[in-house]
Design a protein around this motif. Structure first.
Motif, PDB file in Angstrom:
ATOM      1  N   THR A   1      81.910 -44.356 -79.376  1.00 52.84           N
ATOM      2  CA  THR A   1      82.522 -44.023 -80.660  1.00 52.84           C
ATOM      3  C   THR A   1      83.471 -45.109 -81.079  1.00 52.84           C
ATOM      4  O   THR A   1      83.519 -45.479 -82.238  1.00 52.84           O
ATOM      5  CB  THR A   1      83.278 -42.677 -80.616  1.00 52.84           C
ATOM      6  N   ALA A   2      84.215 -45.652 -80.121  1.00 55.60           N
ATOM      7  CA  ALA A   2      85.133 -46.726 -80.468  1.00 55.60           C
ATOM      8  C   ALA A   2      84.356 -47.893 -81.051  1.00 55.60           C
ATOM      9  O   ALA A   2      84.780 -48.519 -82.007  1.00 55.60           O
ATOM     10  CB  ALA A   2      85.909 -47.173 -79.238  1.00 55.60           C
ATOM     11  N   ALA A   3      83.180 -48.145 -80.455  1.00 58.70           N
ATOM     12  CA  ALA A   3      82.401 -49.270 -80.929  1.00 58.70           C
ATOM     13  C   ALA A   3      81.880 -49.015 -82.330  1.00 58.70           C
ATOM     14  O   ALA A   3      81.781 -49.923 -83.142  1.00 58.70           O
ATOM     15  CB  ALA A   3      81.242 -49.523 -79.983  1.00 58.70           C
ATOM     16  N   ALA A   4      81.558 -47.759 -82.606  1.00 57.21           N
ATOM     17  CA  ALA A   4      81.020 -47.443 -83.922  1.00 57.21           C
ATOM     18  C   ALA A   4      82.110 -47.583 -84.973  1.00 57.21           C
ATOM     19  O   ALA A   4      81.849 -47.879 -86.126  1.00 57.21           O
ATOM     20  CB  ALA A   4      80.463 -46.027 -83.936  1.00 57.21           C
ATOM     21  N   SER A   5      83.349 -47.363 -84.590  1.00 57.54           N
ATOM     22  CA  SER A   5      84.441 -47.584 -85.531  1.00 57.54           C
ATOM     23  C   SER A   5      84.582 -49.080 -85.693  1.00 57.54           C
ATOM     24  O   SER A   5      84.034 -49.849 -84.936  1.00 57.54           O
ATOM     25  CB  SER A   5      85.741 -46.996 -84.988  1.00 57.54           C
ATOM     26  N   SER A   6      85.364 -49.508 -86.650  1.00 59.75           N
ATOM     27  CA  SER A   6      85.254 -50.914 -87.006  1.00 59.75           C
ATOM     28  C   SER A   6      86.197 -51.817 -86.226  1.00 59.75           C
ATOM     29  O   SER A   6      86.355 -52.963 -86.563  1.00 59.75           O
ATOM     30  CB  SER A   6      85.522 -51.071 -88.496  1.00 59.75           C
TER      31      SER A   6
ATOM     32  N   VAL B   1      82.914 -53.287 -75.434  1.00 57.39           N
ATOM     33  CA  VAL B   1      81.630 -52.688 -75.095  1.00 57.39           C
ATOM     34  C   VAL B   1      80.612 -53.782 -74.815  1.00 57.39           C
ATOM     35  O   VAL B   1      79.736 -53.650 -74.006  1.00 57.39           O
ATOM     36  CB  VAL B   1      81.140 -51.829 -76.276  1.00 57.39           C
ATOM     37  N   ASN B   2      80.794 -54.890 -75.509  1.00 58.57           N
ATOM     38  CA  ASN B   2      79.794 -55.941 -75.484  1.00 58.57           C
ATOM     39  C   ASN B   2      79.924 -56.785 -74.229  1.00 58.57           C
ATOM     40  O   ASN B   2      80.035 -57.999 -74.311  1.00 58.57           O
ATOM     41  CB  ASN B   2      80.010 -56.806 -76.724  1.00 58.57           C
ATOM     42  N   VAL B   3      79.940 -56.140 -73.075  1.00 60.16           N
ATOM     43  CA  VAL B   3      80.215 -56.877 -71.857  1.00 60.16           C
ATOM     44  C   VAL B   3      78.985 -57.644 -71.421  1.00 60.16           C
ATOM     45  O   VAL B   3      79.057 -58.810 -71.088  1.00 60.16           O
ATOM     46  CB  VAL B   3      80.651 -55.917 -70.729  1.00 60.16           C
ATOM     47  N   GLY B   4      77.834 -56.991 -71.464  1.00 61.80           N
ATOM     48  CA  GLY B   4      76.636 -57.549 -70.873  1.00 61.80           C
ATOM     49  C   GLY B   4      76.280 -58.898 -71.431  1.00 61.80           C
ATOM     50  O   GLY B   4      75.912 -59.799 -70.707  1.00 61.80           O
ATOM     51  N   LYS B   5      76.421 -59.069 -72.733  1.00 61.27           N
ATOM     52  CA  LYS B   5      75.756 -60.237 -73.274  1.00 61.27           C
ATOM     53  C   LYS B   5      76.744 -61.278 -73.793  1.00 61.27           C
ATOM     54  O   LYS B   5      76.398 -62.148 -74.573  1.00 61.27           O
ATOM     55  CB  LYS B   5      74.711 -59.728 -74.265  1.00 61.27           C
ATOM     56  N   GLY B   6      77.976 -61.222 -73.311  1.00 62.63           N
ATOM     57  CA  GLY B   6      78.949 -62.218 -73.744  1.00 62.63           C
ATOM     58  C   GLY B   6      79.437 -61.900 -75.143  1.00 62.63           C
ATOM     59  O   GLY B   6      78.872 -61.053 -75.827  1.00 62.63           O
ATOM     60  N   ARG B   7      80.477 -62.562 -75.567  1.00 62.15           N
ATOM     61  CA  ARG B   7      81.012 -62.247 -76.895  1.00 62.15           C
ATOM     62  C   ARG B   7      80.045 -62.654 -77.979  1.00 62.15           C
ATOM     63  O   ARG B   7      79.380 -63.674 -77.868  1.00 62.15           O
ATOM     64  CB  ARG B   7      82.336 -62.986 -77.089  1.00 62.15           C
ATOM     65  N   PRO B   8      79.997 -61.854 -79.046  1.00 63.74           N
ATOM     66  CA  PRO B   8      79.123 -62.240 -80.163  1.00 63.74           C
ATOM     67  C   PRO B   8      79.630 -63.566 -80.730  1.00 63.74           C
ATOM     68  O   PRO B   8      80.824 -63.769 -80.854  1.00 63.74           O
ATOM     69  CB  PRO B   8      79.296 -61.113 -81.181  1.00 63.74           C
ATOM     70  N   ARG B   9      78.720 -64.449 -81.049  1.00 61.88           N
ATOM     71  CA  ARG B   9      79.137 -65.782 -81.451  1.00 61.88           C
ATOM     72  C   ARG B   9      79.575 -65.850 -82.898  1.00 61.88           C
ATOM     73  O   ARG B   9      80.270 -66.773 -83.306  1.00 61.88           O
ATOM     74  CB  ARG B   9      78.005 -66.778 -81.197  1.00 61.88           C
TER      75      ARG B   9
ATOM     76  N   LYS C   1      77.341 -54.045 -84.035  1.00 61.70           N
ATOM     77  CA  LYS C   1      77.952 -52.777 -84.471  1.00 61.70           C
ATOM     78  C   LYS C   1      76.888 -51.835 -85.001  1.00 61.70           C
ATOM     79  O   LYS C   1      76.889 -50.644 -84.695  1.00 61.70           O
ATOM     80  CB  LYS C   1      78.970 -53.054 -85.596  1.00 61.70           C
ATOM     81  N   LYS C   2      75.989 -52.394 -85.809  1.00 63.49           N
ATOM     82  CA  LYS C   2      74.948 -51.574 -86.410  1.00 63.49           C
ATOM     83  C   LYS C   2      74.065 -50.969 -85.325  1.00 63.49           C
ATOM     84  O   LYS C   2      73.693 -49.802 -85.371  1.00 63.49           O
ATOM     85  CB  LYS C   2      74.119 -52.429 -87.364  1.00 63.49           C
ATOM     86  N   ARG C   3      73.740 -51.809 -84.331  1.00 64.70           N
ATOM     87  CA  ARG C   3      72.891 -51.355 -83.237  1.00 64.70           C
ATOM     88  C   ARG C   3      73.559 -50.206 -82.476  1.00 64.70           C
ATOM     89  O   ARG C   3      72.943 -49.193 -82.172  1.00 64.70           O
ATOM     90  CB  ARG C   3      72.651 -52.536 -82.285  1.00 64.70           C
ATOM     91  N   LEU C   4      74.849 -50.370 -82.189  1.00 68.18           N
ATOM     92  CA  LEU C   4      75.579 -49.326 -81.465  1.00 68.18           C
ATOM     93  C   LEU C   4      75.666 -48.055 -82.291  1.00 68.18           C
ATOM     94  O   LEU C   4      75.566 -46.949 -81.779  1.00 68.18           O
ATOM     95  CB  LEU C   4      76.979 -49.819 -81.108  1.00 68.18           C
ATOM     96  N   LYS C   5      75.875 -48.212 -83.577  1.00 65.33           N
ATOM     97  CA  LYS C   5      75.964 -47.056 -84.457  1.00 65.33           C
ATOM     98  C   LYS C   5      74.644 -46.288 -84.415  1.00 65.33           C
ATOM     99  O   LYS C   5      74.632 -45.066 -84.298  1.00 65.33           O
ATOM    100  CB  LYS C   5      76.276 -47.531 -85.882  1.00 65.33           C
ATOM    101  N   ARG C   6      73.533 -47.039 -84.516  1.00 59.93           N
ATOM    102  CA  ARG C   6      72.219 -46.385 -84.451  1.00 59.93           C
ATOM    103  C   ARG C   6      72.044 -45.641 -83.139  1.00 59.93           C
ATOM    104  O   ARG C   6      71.570 -44.507 -83.095  1.00 59.93           O
ATOM    105  CB  ARG C   6      71.096 -47.432 -84.592  1.00 59.93           C
TER     106      ARG C   6
END
Length: 157
Positions: free
Chosen positions: A109-114, A122-130, A139-144
């Motif tokens: 839920t935290a991730a779905a919030s902005s 949350v984005n631990v696995g794949k490194g920080r978004p560039r 964010k959109k993916r997590l929301k879905r």
């Protein structure tokens, strides 16, 4: 004997309603014993409901959760204590004290919030978004995913 309604015959299973009633009784007993405080049934627990659900794949297993007035799901008696701020942590929004134990749901839920920091966490696995664009996509993916989980949860309960 079916003279006294208090004693329960072991050969007939409790109804969901009876289980929920019993869960509330146990909750009250637990809170009073554990926190030596006078939890009032009418004041503190009036707004909290027990919800018992039968496991779809096993008719002998029941799951009990408690639901706060806002509809927040409290998975254990201890969560209820924390919600009622009985655990001595006090102050701050509920859940700050047990951030480490915090369940996956709150992270989602935290991730779905902005809040971008939550997304980063949350984005631990794949490194920080560039890029900002990647962040939005994530964010959109997590929301879905959250919507999908909530829908599945709705069906299950």
């Amino acid at each position: 004997g079916n003279g006294s309604s208090h004693h329960h015959d072991s050969n007939e299973p409790l109804t969901i309603a009876q289980r929920e009633e019993r869960a509330m009784d146990n909750l009250l007993i637990y809170l009073r014993k554990e926190f030596q405080c006078n939890v009032s049934e009418t004041k503190d627990l009036k707004l909290i409901r027990a919800r018992v659900t039968q496991r779809p794949n096993n008719e002998h297993r029941y799951d009990t959760v408690f639901i706060s007035p806002e509809g927040r799901i409290l998975k254990s008696k201890n969560d209820v204590a924390r919600f009622l701020k009985l655990d001595g942590a006090g102050g701050g929004p509920a859940g700050t004290s047990n951030a480490a134990k915090s369940s996956a749901t709150s992270t989602i839920t935290a991730a779905a919030s902005s809040s971008s920091s939550a997304v980063r966490a949350v984005n631990v696995g794949k490194g920080r978004p560039r890029s900002q664009r990647e962040l939005e996509a994530e964010k959109k993916r997590l929301k879905r995913e959250l919507d999908k989980l909530l829908k599945a949860h709705g069906k299950a309960t």
